[in-house]
Design an enzyme around this catalytic site. Structure first.
Site, PDB file in Angstrom:
ATOM      1  N   ALA A  17     -62.121   6.477  61.580  1.00 39.95           N
ATOM      2  CA  ALA A  17     -62.190   5.012  61.590  1.00 39.95           C
ATOM      3  C   ALA A  17     -62.951   4.473  60.382  1.00 39.95           C
ATOM      4  O   ALA A  17     -62.618   3.421  59.843  1.00 39.95           O
ATOM      5  CB  ALA A  17     -62.864   4.540  62.878  1.00 39.95           C
ATOM      6  N   ILE A  69     -63.536   5.925  57.312  1.00 38.75           N
ATOM      7  CA  ILE A  69     -63.013   6.178  55.967  1.00 38.75           C
ATOM      8  C   ILE A  69     -61.930   5.142  55.663  1.00 38.75           C
ATOM      9  O   ILE A  69     -60.925   5.076  56.372  1.00 38.75           O
ATOM     10  CB  ILE A  69     -62.450   7.608  55.848  1.00 38.75           C
ATOM     11  CG1 ILE A  69     -63.578   8.636  56.015  1.00 38.75           C
ATOM     12  CG2 ILE A  69     -61.760   7.808  54.495  1.00 38.75           C
ATOM     13  CD1 ILE A  69     -63.099  10.067  56.148  1.00 38.75           C
ATOM     14  N   ASP A  96     -48.321 -18.853  20.813  1.00 34.53           N
ATOM     15  CA  ASP A  96     -47.516 -19.367  19.711  1.00 34.53           C
ATOM     16  C   ASP A  96     -47.375 -20.871  19.907  1.00 34.53           C
ATOM     17  O   ASP A  96     -47.560 -21.390  21.008  1.00 34.53           O
ATOM     18  CB  ASP A  96     -46.148 -18.676  19.716  1.00 34.53           C
ATOM     19  CG  ASP A  96     -45.374 -18.943  18.435  1.00 34.53           C
ATOM     20  OD1 ASP A  96     -45.977 -19.408  17.456  1.00 34.53           O
ATOM     21  OD2 ASP A  96     -44.157 -18.694  18.435  1.00 34.53           O
ATOM     22  N   ASP A 151     -42.496 -13.339  20.739  1.00 36.87           N
ATOM     23  CA  ASP A 151     -41.059 -13.341  21.020  1.00 36.87           C
ATOM     24  C   ASP A 151     -40.250 -12.423  20.112  1.00 36.87           C
ATOM     25  O   ASP A 151     -39.130 -12.072  20.428  1.00 36.87           O
ATOM     26  CB  ASP A 151     -40.494 -14.763  20.948  1.00 36.87           C
ATOM     27  CG  ASP A 151     -40.796 -15.443  19.617  1.00 36.87           C
ATOM     28  OD1 ASP A 151     -41.247 -14.748  18.677  1.00 36.87           O
ATOM     29  OD2 ASP A 151     -40.590 -16.668  19.522  1.00 36.87           O
ATOM     30  N   ASP A 173     -43.660  -8.772  17.008  1.00 43.66           N
ATOM     31  CA  ASP A 173     -44.756  -9.151  17.900  1.00 43.66           C
ATOM     32  C   ASP A 173     -45.080  -8.042  18.895  1.00 43.66           C
ATOM     33  O   ASP A 173     -46.121  -8.086  19.548  1.00 43.66           O
ATOM     34  CB  ASP A 173     -44.397 -10.422  18.685  1.00 43.66           C
ATOM     35  CG  ASP A 173     -44.395 -11.660  17.808  1.00 43.66           C
ATOM     36  OD1 ASP A 173     -45.139 -11.673  16.816  1.00 43.66           O
ATOM     37  OD2 ASP A 173     -43.638 -12.604  18.112  1.00 43.66           O
TER      38      ASP A 173
END
Length: 882
Positions: A286, A288, A332, A615, A619
């Protein structure tokens, strides 16, 4: 078949595909049935029964089941019929296993759904129409379009290629892009790296464009052959899950040691060894917190679904938890902070403005429309917004791009590149050959040796160049995006395109100024960031004056004394110097992808958690380097999306802020659940430990502990994960992993609250033994302790909803938690009041005054924790916060 050794025409004929029309719908349907979907298969999921029995693959559970069996045998040996209790223990363990299986299945389904919503797309030719489809729907014979930034969706035999270069390091180990040739026929024995007429699934297009016919899909691709050898790896755990798993192990070891001590003391106190052994093992099972990781996975998955509704598709699960800790958002400008709807509002020959319908103005627009990849489809201009602005202006003149291209046929091109900041096309017309180049004014002017004025070509002087640049500055100061247009007559069609030869000795034609207004919701999102202790930063390739004008209009920066740090400035700084500069800068202009990487690393070195948008192909390194890479869903390349953690389906800065808000809410809810589970488990340990130390009878039996673990651990914990995000979650600085989830103050509260639950259970036991002497006082004491432990934990879950007072939070706001409370109380009351079940659990029905004591003790956690919160947070104890 070795397609690299066959011509494109043979591949088309063999697949019964048409170069100009592609496959027909009926062909696609039959081939999809024949070849299956274009997906790389992962490792097959184990059968349900195997996954169910895997839930018992826990040492303590096995020991418990063995002890229950041993208890039954021992009882029979002493002439006792004790089958009921072992069977109930078995039933509870099985119920726990079913619950664990359900949690795992929900998490797996959520992760599978995550893969579905983040599926890549590809452009194909079918029935004579170009269309965008999911990559998994590609079939052998499909004609696939390829452009810079695309991930190759299947193995393709190239049909056409224009300056096409492909990066194939995932397959060949060669990091340098390979130049492709659709007309080549390669030796049959050629290795993958030398098959220049093929592109392979999973590789990326770094340059140029082309088309290819799909010759292999799914497991039939070269990537699929490799995948069949490894059959997929298990999805890695997130850092938070690993941290919780490690914490669970530490607590588990501590629980086992305490349970061993309890067992030893119980034996010393002459408690029956078998009873003490089963109680100790049950307490370990119970106490743990083996369900922590599964519950957190479910919470993260819930967060993924919430974010998807708000246009943020999570590709990598760790991003959910990282988002809540973001301190810097590097964005950006174009399309993210602005509307990405460019319109040409000013045309200039380099000094002053031209009328849009003047001959010179029309010629500038025509050149810009020629050096352009946008197209018109059913009256709609399709393509990059900057390029589309030229086509929109052309249409306003009543001109048609296709007619213009018929007059000046494009024969070659050098695509736009963020390093060069230029694009060049080569055309054949009645007078011979010409090239058109457009791009950043400061870059292009450095390549111009002449300029066009009043119908004549004049030599470019330093004075004239500076005059043009001053005018560029004025236009940019009005928040216009400025592009320069130039041309050059050629003696012959160029052979082997070279940047240095085609983009030199240009004739400057003019400037165009475009307006891209900020998104209306961005200013509020920027203000939210600042309130949340998050620094919004603009990083753009645009002109510094344009960047500053937009930044000021939406509130980015420290004030009107701000200056934009340029790529040239960054190039002259050491990394150490840049680390100092970024702390006082919010606008970076004219930067290259390499500069973006340096900016991200500088912020990270200063201790920030960085979210970064991008994008383009270039990048991708910065997106990977950032703590949270955010790719654009509309204008982003597949390479950028592949490198990112999150894809923004609307390319909107406000969406990042919403995602951060959700991330904070998820982290807060995980913190609540962990706090609740650990304090409850510690309460169970303290109840048994203190009773044994005081020499009392054991207040809780094994069956009681297992029942409490079943009823109170799962439902309230998951309900806390569904707690609504607070209205003020974005007020105040973010909590990092170092100061948030596992700080010392949290541990102090967990132990104090665990001690509170344990003491309340012991008080209930003492009251039951002392004041309810009705033949079996111990049974009454155990019943009251059992009820108090269970119900007080259910009530205590409400304390988790806020670090400050919960008195002003609407109690029914989290209906899942209210439901968990009522279900838990109903189940607990049934176990005690329904005689057949009460007998199995060895509890007795309580009189009304007994239930009143249980109710009073179970409600005390609210009062005690409210006092604790007042002492810890005296200034905020009355603030509505959850």
């Amino acid at each position: 078949m070795n397609w690299h050794n066959k011509s494109a025409e043979f591949a088309l004929a063999w697949h019964k595909s048409d170069k100009g029309r592609g496959l027909q719908a009926a062909q696609v349907k039959s081939r999809l049935q024949e070849h299956g979907r274009n997906v790389i298969q992962g490792r097959r999921e184990a059968p349900l029964i195997v996954r169910f029995f895997a839930q018992f693959n826990n040492f303590m559970v096995i020991v418990l089941l063995f002890a229950a069996g041993l208890s039954y045998v021992a009882g029979r040996m002493h002439g006792e019929e004790s089958l009921a209790e072992p069977l109930v223990i078995l039933a509870i363990v099985v119920l726990n296993a079913i619950l664990g299986l359900v949690q795992e299945s929900r998490a797996a389904k959520a992760l599978a759904a995550l893969k579905q919503i983040s599926q890549p797309e590809a452009k194909v030719l079918r029935d004579g129409q170009a269309m965008v489809i999911k990559v998994e729907d590609i079939v052998p014979g499909d004609i696939v379009y390829l452009e810079t930034g695309d991930i190759v969706p299947a193995d393709l035999r190239l049909v056409s290629a224009v300056n096409l270069k492909c990066e194939e390091s995932a397959l060949t180990g060669e990091s340098a892009p390979v130049e492709k040739d659709a007309d080549a026929i390669v030796a049959e024995s050629a290795p993958l790296g030398d098959r220049i007429n093929m592109v392979f699934s999973g590789s990326s297009i770094t340059y140029g464009r082309g088309r290819g016919i799909a010759t292999g899909t799914g497991m039939g691709t070269e990537m699929g052959k490799i995948a069949s050898l490894i059959m997929g790896e298990k999805a890695p755990e997130t850092p938070l899950q690993r941290k919780l798993a490690e914490t669970g192990k530490i607590l588990g070891v501590a629980a086992l040691i305490i349970c061993a001590i309890i067992f030893a003391i119980g034996i010393y106190r002459q408690i029956p060894p078998m009873e003490m052994f089963i109680t100790s093992v049950s307490l370990a099972v119970a106490a743990i917190p083996e369900g922590l990781v599964a519950i957190v996975t479910i919470m993260l998955a819930i967060g993924v679904t919430r974010m998807a509704r708000r246009s943020a598709i999570i590709r990598k699960l760790p991003a959910v938890e990282t988002l809540g800790s973001a301190t810097v958002i590097c964005s950006d400008k174009t399309g993210t902070l602005t509307q990405n709807r460019m319109r040409i509002v000013e045309i200039s020959a380099g000094s002053g403005s031209l009328r849009h319908d003047s001959p010179m103005g029309v010629d500038i627009i025509k050149l810009g429309a020629l050096c352009n990849d946008s197209s018109v489809n059913e009256g709609q201009v399709m393509g990059d917004p900057t390029e589309a602005a030229f086509i929109t202006s052309l249409l306003e003149y009543g001109l048609d791009k296709s007619c213009l291209e018929d007059e000046k046929q494009r024969i070659a091109e050098i695509p736009f590149d963020s390093k060069r900041k230029l694009m060049t096309t080569v055309h054949r017309d009645a007078a011979g050959f010409m090239s058109v180049t457009k791009g950043a004014p400061d870059v292009l002017l450095g390549r111009c040796t002449h300029y066009f004025e009043n119908g004549k070509v004049r030599a470019m002087t330093t004075l004239r160049r500076n005059e043009i640049l001053r005018h560029v500055g004025k236009m940019a100061g009005r928040a216009l995006r400025v592009l320069a247009v130039s041309f050059r007559r050629l003696d012959a069609a160029p052979q082997g395109l070279q940047f240095d030869s085609l983009e030199e000795n240009l004739i400057f034609m003019g400037l165009v100024g475009m307006m891209d207004p900020p998104r209306p919701e961005v200013r509020e999102a920027v203000a939210t960031c600042k309130m949340a202790g998050i620094r919004p930063v603009m990083i753009t390739g645009d002109h510094p004056q344009t960047a500053l004008a937009v930044a000021r209009s939406i509130g980015i920066g420290f004030g009107y004394g701000d200056v934009a740090v340029t790529g040239e400035d960054i190039a002259g700084l050491s990394q150490k110097e840049l680390e100092s500069v970024v702390e006082h800068s919010a606008v970076f202009a004219r930067v290259s992808p390499e500069h973006k990487m340096r900016i991200v690393k500088a912020y990270q070195k200063n201790g920030h958690v960085v979210a970064m948008t991008g994008d383009g192909v270039n990048d991708a390194p910065a997106l990977k380097a950032a703590d949270i890479g955010c790719a654009m869903g509309i204008n982003g390349t597949e390479v950028a999306k592949g490198a990112a953690d999150i894809v923004l389906t609307d390319d909107n800065f406000a969406t990042i802020v919403h995602a951060v808000e959700e991330g904070r809410g998820i982290l807060t809810n995980i913190r609540k659940a962990v706090h609740f589970l650990l304090s409850s488990n510690i309460g169970e340990i303290i109840t048994i430990f203190m009773a044994v130390m005081l020499g009392w009878q054991v207040p809780l039996l094994a069956i009681h502990l297992l029942w409490v673990n079943l009823v109170t651990d799962s439902l309230p914990a998951i309900a806390l994960g569904l707690d609504p995000v607070s209205d003020n979650i974005m007020q105040g600085r973010p909590k990092t992993s170092r100061t948030g989830l596992f700080n010392r103050k949290l541990w102090q509260r967990i132990f104090l609250e665990g001690a509170m639950i344990g003491m309340l259970s012991l008080i209930a036991f003492g009251v039951g033994v002392t004041y309810f002497d009705m033949g079996d006082s111990v049974a009454y004491g155990r019943t009251m302790a059992f009820a108090t432990l269970s119900i007080s934990q259910l009530v205590h879950a409400f304390n988790m909803r806020s670090e400050t007072s919960i008195l002003r939070i609407p109690i029914f706001e989290n209906r899942y938690l209210v439901g968990a409370l009522f279900i838990g109380i109903a189940l607990q009351a049934s176990v005690i009041s329904f005689a057949p079940i009460a007998g199995i659990f060895r509890v007795v029905p309580l009189p009304a005054e007994g239930w009143l004591v249980v109710a009073a003790l179970s409600l005390l956690p609210i009062i005690i924790v409210e006092i604790e919160k007042f002492l810890l947070y005296p200034k905020t104890s009355q603030i509505k916060s959850h």
